[in-house]
Design a protein around this motif. Structure first.
Motif, short mmCIF file in Angstrom:
data_model
loop_
_atom_site.label_atom_id
_atom_site.label_comp_id
_atom_site.label_asym_id
_atom_site.label_seq_id
_atom_site.Cartn_x
_atom_site.Cartn_y
_atom_site.Cartn_z
N MET A 204 -10.67 -41.24 -24.58
CA MET A 204 -11.87 -41.96 -24.94
C MET A 204 -13.00 -41.53 -24.01
O MET A 204 -12.81 -41.39 -22.82
CB MET A 204 -11.66 -43.46 -24.82
N LYS A 205 -14.17 -41.38 -24.60
CA LYS A 205 -15.35 -40.99 -23.83
C LYS A 205 -16.23 -42.21 -23.61
O LYS A 205 -16.48 -42.99 -24.52
CB LYS A 205 -16.13 -39.91 -24.57
N LYS A 206 -16.69 -42.37 -22.38
CA LYS A 206 -17.64 -43.42 -22.02
C LYS A 206 -18.82 -42.72 -21.39
O LYS A 206 -18.70 -42.11 -20.33
CB LYS A 206 -17.00 -44.40 -21.05
N ASN A 207 -19.96 -42.76 -22.05
CA ASN A 207 -21.15 -42.07 -21.57
C ASN A 207 -22.29 -43.05 -21.36
O ASN A 207 -22.55 -43.90 -22.22
CB ASN A 207 -21.59 -41.01 -22.59
N TYR A 208 -22.98 -42.90 -20.24
CA TYR A 208 -24.16 -43.71 -19.96
C TYR A 208 -25.29 -43.27 -20.89
O TYR A 208 -25.44 -42.08 -21.19
CB TYR A 208 -24.58 -43.54 -18.50
N PHE A 209 -26.08 -44.22 -21.37
CA PHE A 209 -27.29 -43.89 -22.12
C PHE A 209 -28.42 -44.79 -21.64
O PHE A 209 -28.19 -45.84 -21.03
CB PHE A 209 -27.09 -44.04 -23.64
N SER A 210 -29.63 -44.37 -21.92
CA SER A 210 -30.79 -45.22 -21.61
C SER A 210 -31.86 -44.96 -22.66
O SER A 210 -31.91 -43.90 -23.28
CB SER A 210 -31.32 -44.95 -20.21
N CYS A 211 -32.70 -45.96 -22.85
CA CYS A 211 -33.86 -45.84 -23.72
C CYS A 211 -34.97 -46.69 -23.12
O CYS A 211 -34.72 -47.57 -22.32
CB CYS A 211 -33.52 -46.24 -25.16
N LYS A 212 -36.19 -46.38 -23.52
CA LYS A 212 -37.36 -47.08 -22.97
C LYS A 212 -37.86 -48.13 -23.94
O LYS A 212 -38.02 -47.88 -25.13
CB LYS A 212 -38.49 -46.09 -22.67
N ASN A 213 -38.12 -49.32 -23.39
CA ASN A 213 -38.76 -50.40 -24.12
C ASN A 213 -40.04 -50.72 -23.37
O ASN A 213 -40.02 -51.51 -22.43
CB ASN A 213 -37.85 -51.62 -24.21
N GLY A 214 -41.11 -50.05 -23.74
CA GLY A 214 -42.35 -50.19 -22.99
C GLY A 214 -42.17 -49.62 -21.60
O GLY A 214 -41.72 -48.49 -21.43
N GLN A 215 -42.45 -50.43 -20.59
CA GLN A 215 -42.33 -49.98 -19.21
C GLN A 215 -40.92 -50.11 -18.66
O GLN A 215 -40.62 -49.64 -17.57
CB GLN A 215 -43.30 -50.76 -18.31
N PHE A 216 -40.04 -50.75 -19.39
CA PHE A 216 -38.68 -51.00 -18.92
C PHE A 216 -37.67 -50.02 -19.51
O PHE A 216 -37.77 -49.62 -20.66
CB PHE A 216 -38.24 -52.43 -19.29
#
Length: 98
Positions: free
Chosen positions: A1-13
């Motif tokens: 199983m693969k566990k990968n970090y992700f991120s996205c922007k919600n305005g300044q956060f």
């Protein structure tokens, strides 16, 4: 199983979380949101189980939500409206992957 970090922007956060899946590019996407005063770590067992069933599972922390959050923000700035915006942001991120 693969566990990968992700991120996205919600305005300044920045919203941070993890993607769980068996194989990259496979699986119906599922987004899991944590409850009050929690974080995405509480969802790990559900995410791993669902990924083993073939789903592409995304867990994330609400901005300002919970201790040891992977997302920006302070608890006092969190509301139902900000949670809704965070979820919509993650939904947009996941939709771009499909």
């Amino acid at each position: 199983m693969k566990k990968n970090y992700f991120s996205c922007k919600n305005g300044q956060f920045t919203i941070g979380g993890y993607e769980y899946r068996i194989d990259k590019g496979n699986g119906i996407p599922v987004i899991l949101s944590h409850g009050c005063m929690a974080n995405q770590k509480r969802l790990k067992s559900y995410a791993e189980y669902s990924a083993r069933l073939g789903y592409a599972v995304f867990t994330y922390d609400f901005c300002g939500g919970g201790l040891m959050s992977k997302s920006d923000g302070k608890f006092r700035d969190m509301s139902l409206d900000t949670e809704k915006r965070d979820l919509l942001c993650v939904m947009d991120y996941v939709a771009r992957l499909i």
